[in-house]
Design an enzyme around this catalytic site. Sequence first.
Site, short mmCIF file in Angstrom:
data_model
loop_
_atom_site.label_atom_id
_atom_site.label_comp_id
_atom_site.label_asym_id
_atom_site.label_seq_id
_atom_site.Cartn_x
_atom_site.Cartn_y
_atom_site.Cartn_z
N ASP A 194 33.36 77.74 85.32
CA ASP A 194 33.61 79.04 84.71
C ASP A 194 34.22 79.92 85.78
O ASP A 194 33.86 79.81 86.95
CB ASP A 194 32.32 79.67 84.16
CG ASP A 194 32.62 80.77 83.14
OD1 ASP A 194 32.48 80.51 81.93
OD2 ASP A 194 32.98 81.88 83.56
N CYS A 214 36.23 77.96 68.28
CA CYS A 214 35.67 78.75 67.17
C CYS A 214 36.81 79.50 66.50
O CYS A 214 36.73 80.70 66.23
CB CYS A 214 34.57 79.69 67.64
SG CYS A 214 35.06 80.83 68.94
N ALA A 253 32.12 76.38 80.59
CA ALA A 253 30.68 76.20 80.42
C ALA A 253 29.90 77.44 79.98
O ALA A 253 29.00 77.33 79.15
CB ALA A 253 30.08 75.67 81.72
N ALA A 254 30.16 78.60 80.58
CA ALA A 254 29.33 79.77 80.29
C ALA A 254 29.41 80.12 78.80
O ALA A 254 30.46 79.93 78.18
CB ALA A 254 29.77 80.95 81.14
#
Length: 492
Positions: free
Chosen positions: A258, A385, A235-236
Amino acid sequence: MALYSAAAAVLEGLERGDGGIKSLVYNSRFPHVRQLYALVSETLRYSPVLEKLLAGAALLQAEKKLPPQLAKVLVYDLLFGKGLKCGGRWKALGRRHRARLEAELARLKVRQKVSRNEDLLAPAQAASPTASQVPRYVRVNTLKTCVDDVIDFFKRQGYSYLGKAGSVEELRDLSGKKFCLDLHLPELLVFPPHTDFHNNLLYTSGHIILQDKASCLPAFLLDPAAGSHVIDACAAPGNKTSHLAALLQNKGQIFAFDVDTKRLATMNTMLMRAGVTGFQLAQQDFLTVDPGDPKYSRVTHILLDPSCSGSGNTWGLWPRSPEPGAGCPGPGVTATPPAGMVNRLPLEEAAPSPERLQALAGFQRKVLSHALSFPALRRLVYSTCSLHREENEDVVHAVLREQGSAFRLVNAFPSWPCRGLAAFPGAEGCLRASPAATLTQGFFVAMLERCGEGPAAPSSSLAAAKDSPQHTEGMEPAAAPKKRKRKKQRVK
């Protein structure tokens, strides 16, 4: 001098592999994070040049107590920055060696037959990570306001609103104080690159979220209905979590995980500022979460954005091309996350070896398989990413084969210009993004749905999606999002 000491400490941490530039800058506790990040980034960009200057001027031999990374930072600001911003012994050191360093810089320019400092950089280094042409994306936080009110606010601040963009080229042409509504995402405003909103009232009050367009795709495609129970597995720092809360209209429940205490504390502050309610933060590795725990019995949606090489980040320091045949090349760095950690902590380093990529991919397959084991799950979005096929299409393909006919890959956003690599039949249903093709950071997204259960629409329905006030024609996720009523909190 605190700035230079902090920058040198970050560089030393990068050299040891303690973390990525973002995490190390944040954990430095230096009060001016953006200033520190800029100095570290530029020092790294000029690192090959600085090493030649230090060697040619024999600075480290003359100043034996000067740490090498601190020397780089000082010489960068002395010759390429705005001049040394310190006093005491280090300013005296700069005065003592300035003439020798400038003479060495002049000789280096003569040898390379260039006249500008920028021309000393290799082509891959010349494109600064902070000078990307990716636009500034601003997501309107519909928990606090609405798009129309935010547009009116910026118009009162002297910005010119151009309406909804019709193409990626229109986003590329933005300049000055002009902005527009994104052509794909209905609550995303687009401004020219480097537009700074960190001190803007809308940002400090949580009315807008500064979030890259590609990073908005996972929550947008997951599209949980109000009242749903959702897991954000990694999440973070919380941008995707706040996006999920906006889609849920603060109705339902978000479980966010997290492993880092500081990141969780920062995330909690961010979510509170954004007006998010109905969330539970847990300092826990997602792999240790029990899918059979009754508290997760109603979890129908999972957003999974695990640790990855980070090779698609536009802030990457050493741009590289992806493997041959990659559909959407983009700059980036590569990295290996700390063992056992689901959360992304990219480490800027050389390209990972095939062995390291395979180890990372094995970890991602394990996390994805774990996420699919939640009994009530109906839809999952997996994103990275990364540019590497090993972390993207290969992970999805391997897990789908493990699952048999339990889950299927959904053809999300059929008209999105950047598709998955042809790694397996149907891989074109995945999305890729890149600075060149989509004017975003490099990204990969895959949406999986349980077969034969829940309200999931068949993949073929995507192609027939109609235009709506919320979505562009042909760009609907699998199940068209319901039109939601937004509570308006007018921005004064």
